[in-house]
Design a protein around this motif. Structure first.
Motif, PDB file in Angstrom:
ATOM      1  N   THR A 175       1.587  -5.806  14.226  1.00 44.21           N
ATOM      2  CA  THR A 175       1.671  -6.177  12.816  1.00 44.21           C
ATOM      3  C   THR A 175       3.007  -5.866  12.178  1.00 44.21           C
ATOM      4  O   THR A 175       3.742  -4.997  12.646  1.00 44.21           O
ATOM      5  CB  THR A 175       0.551  -5.464  12.028  1.00 44.21           C
ATOM      6  OG1 THR A 175       0.588  -5.886  10.677  1.00 44.21           O
ATOM      7  CG2 THR A 175       0.704  -3.959  12.090  1.00 44.21           C
ATOM      8  N   GLU A 223      -9.049 -10.745   7.828  1.00 43.47           N
ATOM      9  CA  GLU A 223      -7.925  -9.880   8.172  1.00 43.47           C
ATOM     10  C   GLU A 223      -8.227  -9.144   9.489  1.00 43.47           C
ATOM     11  O   GLU A 223      -9.382  -8.832   9.774  1.00 43.47           O
ATOM     12  CB  GLU A 223      -7.704  -8.914   7.004  1.00 43.47           C
ATOM     13  CG  GLU A 223      -6.404  -8.145   7.037  1.00 43.47           C
ATOM     14  CD  GLU A 223      -6.503  -6.821   7.744  1.00 43.47           C
ATOM     15  OE1 GLU A 223      -5.454  -6.271   8.078  1.00 43.47           O
ATOM     16  OE2 GLU A 223      -7.630  -6.334   7.985  1.00 43.47           O
ATOM     17  N   ARG A 254      -2.614  -8.117  12.232  1.00 47.36           N
ATOM     18  CA  ARG A 254      -3.406  -7.721  11.066  1.00 47.36           C
ATOM     19  C   ARG A 254      -3.489  -8.874  10.074  1.00 47.36           C
ATOM     20  O   ARG A 254      -4.515  -9.098   9.457  1.00 47.36           O
ATOM     21  CB  ARG A 254      -2.756  -6.510  10.359  1.00 47.36           C
ATOM     22  CG  ARG A 254      -2.844  -5.191  11.090  1.00 47.36           C
ATOM     23  CD  ARG A 254      -4.150  -4.454  10.877  1.00 47.36           C
ATOM     24  NE  ARG A 254      -4.576  -4.309   9.491  1.00 47.36           N
ATOM     25  CZ  ARG A 254      -4.332  -3.254   8.723  1.00 47.36           C
ATOM     26  NH1 ARG A 254      -3.660  -2.233   9.180  1.00 47.36           N
ATOM     27  NH2 ARG A 254      -4.786  -3.215   7.497  1.00 47.36           N
ATOM     28  N   ASN A 255      -2.374  -9.598   9.896  1.00 47.84           N
ATOM     29  CA  ASN A 255      -2.324 -10.697   8.913  1.00 47.84           C
ATOM     30  C   ASN A 255      -2.835 -11.975   9.546  1.00 47.84           C
ATOM     31  O   ASN A 255      -2.072 -12.748  10.104  1.00 47.84           O
ATOM     32  CB  ASN A 255      -0.882 -10.924   8.437  1.00 47.84           C
ATOM     33  CG  ASN A 255      -0.324  -9.720   7.737  1.00 47.84           C
ATOM     34  OD1 ASN A 255      -1.033  -9.040   7.001  1.00 47.84           O
ATOM     35  ND2 ASN A 255       0.937  -9.431   7.976  1.00 47.84           N
ATOM     36  N   GLN A 300       2.828  -4.980   9.069  1.00 51.77           N
ATOM     37  CA  GLN A 300       2.407  -3.994   8.057  1.00 51.77           C
ATOM     38  C   GLN A 300       2.707  -2.590   8.588  1.00 51.77           C
ATOM     39  O   GLN A 300       2.020  -2.098   9.465  1.00 51.77           O
ATOM     40  CB  GLN A 300       0.906  -4.128   7.780  1.00 51.77           C
ATOM     41  CG  GLN A 300       0.527  -5.456   7.174  1.00 51.77           C
ATOM     42  CD  GLN A 300      -0.961  -5.583   6.923  1.00 51.77           C
ATOM     43  OE1 GLN A 300      -1.731  -4.662   7.147  1.00 51.77           O
ATOM     44  NE2 GLN A 300      -1.379  -6.745   6.469  1.00 51.77           N
TER      45      GLN A 300
END
Length: 135
Positions: free
Chosen positions: A84, A63, A57-58, A86
């Motif tokens: 990810t 993104e 995701r990063n 996240q």
């Protein structure tokens, strides 16, 4: 190996993690193409037709979930697994809403990654158990 003709795209900005994923997928016999950002992926997709995308995701630039949402708008329906760090519930929701098919948190087990890849490839019809003959 029978998986050689199955191509998987991996988008991961941390080189050591990218290499680790490439290593484990290659060991399973998949053809793997890695990218450190989403930058050249769309051009690659225009020329090749991979069976699966694994993406962080990063990512630098665009993104990961935004990139997948964009691909979905462009008509690409390639199965996607997000990898990810996240791990908030809202991040999970965002990932699925963007068009992700599965979501794994870092750090992850390579064995679990392989099992999820196989499961998603089966569901998408890329991996067939055996042909059923009906009459």
């Amino acid at each position: 190996m029978e998986n050689r003709n199955i191509e998987i795209v991996v988008i991961e900005d941390e080189e050591d993690i990218l290499e680790l994923i490439e290593y484990h997928l290659s060991k399973e016999g998949y053809t793997v193409t890695g990218f450190l950002s989403a930058e050249n992926v769309e051009q690659f997709l225009e020329e090749e037709s991979p069976s699966l995308i694994l993406t962080d995701r990063n990512l630098p630039g665009m993104e990961g979930s935004e990139f997948i949402a964009y691909l979905r708008e462009e008509g690409y329906d390639i199965p996607v697994i997000f990898l990810t760090a996240q791990d908030k519930e809202s991040d999970l929701e965002e990932g699925f809403a963007a068009g992700g098919d599965d979501y794994m948190y870092k750090p992850f087990s390579p064995k679990e990654l392989i099992l999820r890849v196989k499961a998603l490839l089966k569901r998408s019809g890329t991996l067939q158990k055996q042909e059923r003959i009906k009459y």
